[in-house]
Write a protein that holds these residues in place. Structure first.
Motif, mmCIF file in Angstrom:
data_model
loop_
_atom_site.group_PDB
_atom_site.id
_atom_site.type_symbol
_atom_site.label_atom_id
_atom_site.label_comp_id
_atom_site.label_asym_id
_atom_site.label_seq_id
_atom_site.Cartn_x
_atom_site.Cartn_y
_atom_site.Cartn_z
ATOM 1 N N TYR A 1 6.374 0.081 -60.601
ATOM 2 C CA TYR A 1 6.587 0.821 -59.362
ATOM 3 C C TYR A 1 7.244 -0.072 -58.330
ATOM 4 C CZ TYR A 1 3.077 3.753 -61.555
ATOM 5 O OH TYR A 1 2.389 4.536 -62.454
ATOM 6 N N GLN A 2 8.004 0.550 -57.441
ATOM 7 C CA GLN A 2 8.604 -0.109 -56.287
ATOM 8 C C GLN A 2 7.972 0.461 -55.027
ATOM 9 O OE1 GLN A 2 12.396 1.396 -54.696
ATOM 10 N NE2 GLN A 2 13.261 -0.629 -55.096
ATOM 11 N N GLN A 3 7.591 -0.424 -54.100
ATOM 12 C CA GLN A 3 7.072 0.040 -52.816
ATOM 13 C C GLN A 3 7.763 -0.694 -51.682
ATOM 14 O OE1 GLN A 3 2.899 -0.624 -51.796
ATOM 15 N NE2 GLN A 3 2.850 1.323 -50.702
ATOM 16 N N LYS A 4 8.437 0.060 -50.826
ATOM 17 C CA LYS A 4 9.048 -0.510 -49.627
ATOM 18 C C LYS A 4 8.066 -0.383 -48.472
ATOM 19 C CE LYS A 4 13.651 0.648 -51.257
ATOM 20 N NZ LYS A 4 14.912 1.390 -51.018
ATOM 21 N N PRO A 5 8.177 -1.249 -47.460
ATOM 22 C CA PRO A 5 7.234 -1.230 -46.336
ATOM 23 C C PRO A 5 7.138 0.150 -45.694
ATOM 24 C CG PRO A 5 8.574 -3.197 -46.247
ATOM 25 C CD PRO A 5 9.148 -2.353 -47.349
ATOM 26 N N GLY A 6 5.905 0.611 -45.486
ATOM 27 C CA GLY A 6 5.676 1.883 -44.829
ATOM 28 C C GLY A 6 5.905 3.106 -45.699
ATOM 29 N N THR B 1 8.389 -7.535 -68.576
ATOM 30 C CA THR B 1 9.291 -7.903 -67.492
ATOM 31 C C THR B 1 10.007 -6.670 -66.957
ATOM 32 O OG1 THR B 1 11.065 -8.415 -69.055
ATOM 33 C CG2 THR B 1 9.705 -10.256 -68.290
ATOM 34 N N LEU B 2 10.257 -6.713 -65.660
ATOM 35 C CA LEU B 2 11.124 -5.755 -64.979
ATOM 36 C C LEU B 2 12.344 -6.545 -64.522
ATOM 37 C CD1 LEU B 2 11.634 -2.969 -63.508
ATOM 38 C CD2 LEU B 2 10.543 -4.049 -61.517
ATOM 39 N N THR B 3 13.533 -6.044 -64.864
ATOM 40 C CA THR B 3 14.771 -6.717 -64.495
ATOM 41 C C THR B 3 15.590 -5.825 -63.580
ATOM 42 O OG1 THR B 3 14.808 -7.972 -66.565
ATOM 43 C CG2 THR B 3 16.883 -7.785 -65.361
ATOM 44 N N ILE B 4 16.133 -6.419 -62.543
ATOM 45 C CA ILE B 4 17.055 -5.724 -61.648
ATOM 46 C C ILE B 4 18.368 -6.505 -61.694
ATOM 47 C CG2 ILE B 4 17.425 -4.781 -59.350
ATOM 48 C CD1 ILE B 4 14.426 -5.383 -58.788
ATOM 49 N N ASP B 5 19.440 -5.839 -62.156
ATOM 50 C CA ASP B 5 20.711 -6.542 -62.331
ATOM 51 C C ASP B 5 21.884 -5.576 -62.174
ATOM 52 O OD1 ASP B 5 22.185 -8.505 -65.073
ATOM 53 O OD2 ASP B 5 22.624 -8.459 -62.917
ATOM 54 N N PRO B 6 22.679 -5.757 -61.125
ATOM 55 C CA PRO B 6 22.581 -6.762 -60.071
ATOM 56 C C PRO B 6 21.669 -6.317 -58.931
ATOM 57 C CG PRO B 6 24.537 -5.445 -59.738
ATOM 58 C CD PRO B 6 23.865 -4.899 -60.983
ATOM 59 N N VAL B 7 21.100 -7.297 -58.231
ATOM 60 C CA VAL B 7 20.245 -6.992 -57.087
ATOM 61 C C VAL B 7 21.091 -6.547 -55.893
ATOM 62 C CG1 VAL B 7 18.743 -8.037 -55.347
ATOM 63 C CG2 VAL B 7 18.322 -8.481 -57.761
ATOM 64 N N GLU B 8 20.624 -5.481 -55.250
ATOM 65 C CA GLU B 8 21.257 -5.001 -54.026
ATOM 66 C C GLU B 8 20.287 -5.197 -52.852
ATOM 67 O OE1 GLU B 8 22.494 -0.959 -54.607
ATOM 68 O OE2 GLU B 8 23.953 -1.481 -56.186
ATOM 69 N N ALA B 9 20.825 -5.134 -51.645
ATOM 70 C CA ALA B 9 20.001 -5.366 -50.450
ATOM 71 C C ALA B 9 18.824 -4.386 -50.378
ATOM 72 C CB ALA B 9 20.864 -5.275 -49.200
ATOM 73 N N ASP B 10 19.063 -3.158 -50.817
ATOM 74 C CA ASP B 10 18.039 -2.115 -50.752
ATOM 75 C C ASP B 10 16.882 -2.370 -51.719
ATOM 76 O OD1 ASP B 10 17.515 1.211 -51.715
ATOM 77 O OD2 ASP B 10 17.135 0.462 -49.690
ATOM 78 N N ASP B 11 16.989 -3.351 -52.590
ATOM 79 C CA ASP B 11 15.945 -3.609 -53.579
ATOM 80 C C ASP B 11 14.820 -4.485 -53.034
ATOM 81 O OD1 ASP B 11 18.472 -3.967 -56.180
ATOM 82 O OD2 ASP B 11 17.485 -2.164 -55.394
ATOM 83 N N THR B 12 14.954 -4.991 -51.802
ATOM 84 C CA THR B 12 13.870 -5.774 -51.226
ATOM 85 C C THR B 12 12.653 -4.872 -51.063
ATOM 86 O OG1 THR B 12 14.724 -5.323 -49.018
ATOM 87 C CG2 THR B 12 15.362 -7.402 -50.028
ATOM 88 N N ALA B 13 11.573 -5.262 -51.728
ATOM 89 C CA ALA B 13 10.380 -4.418 -51.838
ATOM 90 C C ALA B 13 9.321 -5.206 -52.584
ATOM 91 C CB ALA B 13 10.702 -3.126 -52.589
ATOM 92 N N THR B 14 8.158 -4.589 -52.726
ATOM 93 C CA THR B 14 7.116 -5.140 -53.585
ATOM 94 C C THR B 14 7.064 -4.313 -54.860
ATOM 95 O OG1 THR B 14 5.837 -5.939 -51.696
ATOM 96 C CG2 THR B 14 4.669 -5.696 -53.787
ATOM 97 N N TYR B 15 6.984 -5.014 -55.981
ATOM 98 C CA TYR B 15 6.999 -4.358 -57.286
ATOM 99 C C TYR B 15 5.646 -4.565 -57.961
ATOM 100 C CZ TYR B 15 11.933 -3.848 -56.481
ATOM 101 O OH TYR B 15 13.152 -3.484 -55.939
ATOM 102 N N PHE C 1 -3.741 -2.128 -61.727
ATOM 103 C CA PHE C 1 -2.455 -2.595 -61.232
ATOM 104 C C PHE C 1 -2.447 -4.117 -61.117
ATOM 105 C CE2 PHE C 1 -0.425 1.326 -59.753
ATOM 106 C CZ PHE C 1 -1.498 2.192 -59.651
ATOM 107 N N GLY C 2 -1.247 -4.681 -61.203
ATOM 108 C CA GLY C 2 -1.066 -6.065 -60.803
ATOM 109 C C GLY C 2 -1.092 -6.167 -59.284
ATOM 110 N N ALA C 3 -1.146 -7.386 -58.776
ATOM 111 C CA ALA C 3 -1.239 -7.615 -57.329
ATOM 112 C C ALA C 3 0.091 -7.437 -56.618
ATOM 113 C CB ALA C 3 -1.805 -9.000 -57.062
ATOM 114 N N GLY C 4 1.164 -7.327 -57.386
ATOM 115 C CA GLY C 4 2.475 -7.094 -56.790
ATOM 116 C C GLY C 4 3.298 -8.353 -56.653
ATOM 117 N N THR C 5 4.625 -8.197 -56.792
ATOM 118 C CA THR C 5 5.591 -9.274 -56.584
ATOM 119 C C THR C 5 6.540 -8.845 -55.480
ATOM 120 O OG1 THR C 5 5.502 -10.008 -58.891
ATOM 121 C CG2 THR C 5 7.453 -10.620 -57.599
#
Lengths: 120, 109
Positions: free
Chosen positions: B39-44, B75-89, B100-104
């Protein structure tokens, strides 16, 4: 479009009760298992309850077993979470989640969440 | 309970590859499926499903996201990374009752 809208959150004193609701739309509600997952402020995710599509079986982690009860009204497309004997550690945003993929138990849709604060 | 371990943070440059790992203390494979999801979670915002059953892309998720692994290592891979990908996974297992894991937290260099 799948939508899950939670209501019922708020500030409650320790030891008291609160009931959350989640109205679902955009899919055939009675075909899906449903769940609640929570997130304490600044923390990670914790699953707290699941219910089968018929409502016949429910599941909980040890942290809430005996205090929380999940239920559903398929005629009203609504999921509930009755929370009793609330503790400060229950303070969190509570998300209504749809369980996708029969037997696979992943959460494919999430509501916006509702905040529950347990404090005196 | 099955415990999932993730690194707390990862910093990558725009356009580069990000690889986020998740290790479990028990095998999450069962009858040919790996019961690992991402899962991807962006702030808020609420979390969003990216990958289910280790390698299946969820609906509407761009092909820049991919998942692989089996047993206890994923593993989760993001390629290529874009600015919008900043988040907790977050990774999540469903071999037993969900955890769940504690998040990256993915940040840009």
């Amino acid at each position: 479009e799948v939508q899950l809208v939670e209501t019922g959150g708020g500030l409650v004193q320790p030891g008291r009760s609160l009931k959350l609701s989640c109205v679902a739309s955009g899919f055939t509600f009675n075909n899906y298992w449903m769940s609640w997952t929570r997130q304490a402020p600044g923390k990670g995710l914790e699953w707290v309850a699941s219910i089968t599509n018929s409502g016949g079986s429910t599941y909980y982690p040890d942290s809430v077993k005996g205090r929380f009860t999940i239920s559903r009204d398929n005629a009203q497309n609504t999921l509930y979470l009755q929370m009793n004997s609330l503790r400060s550690e229950d303070t969190a945003t509570y998300y209504c989640t749809r369980i996708g993929g029969y037997g696979s138990y992943y959460f494919d849709y999430w509501g916006q969440g509702v905040m529950v604060t347990v404090s005196s | 309970d099955i415990v999932l371990t993730q690194s707390p943070a990862l910093a990558v440059s725009l356009g580069q590859r990000a690889t986020i790992s998740c290790k479990t203390n028990q095998n999450v494979d069962y009858y040919g499926n790996s019961y690992m999801h991402w899962y991807q979670q962006k702030p808020g915002q609420q979390p969003k499903l990216l990958i289910y059953l280790a390698s299946n892309l969820a609906s509407g998720i761009p092909a820049r996201f991919s998942g692989r692994g089996s047993g206890t290592d994923f593993t989760l891979t993001i390629d290529p990374v874009e600015a919008d990908d900043t988040a907790t996974y977050y990774c999540q297992q469903s071999r037993n009752l969900p955890t769940f894991g504690a998040g990256t937290k993915l940040e840009l260099k």
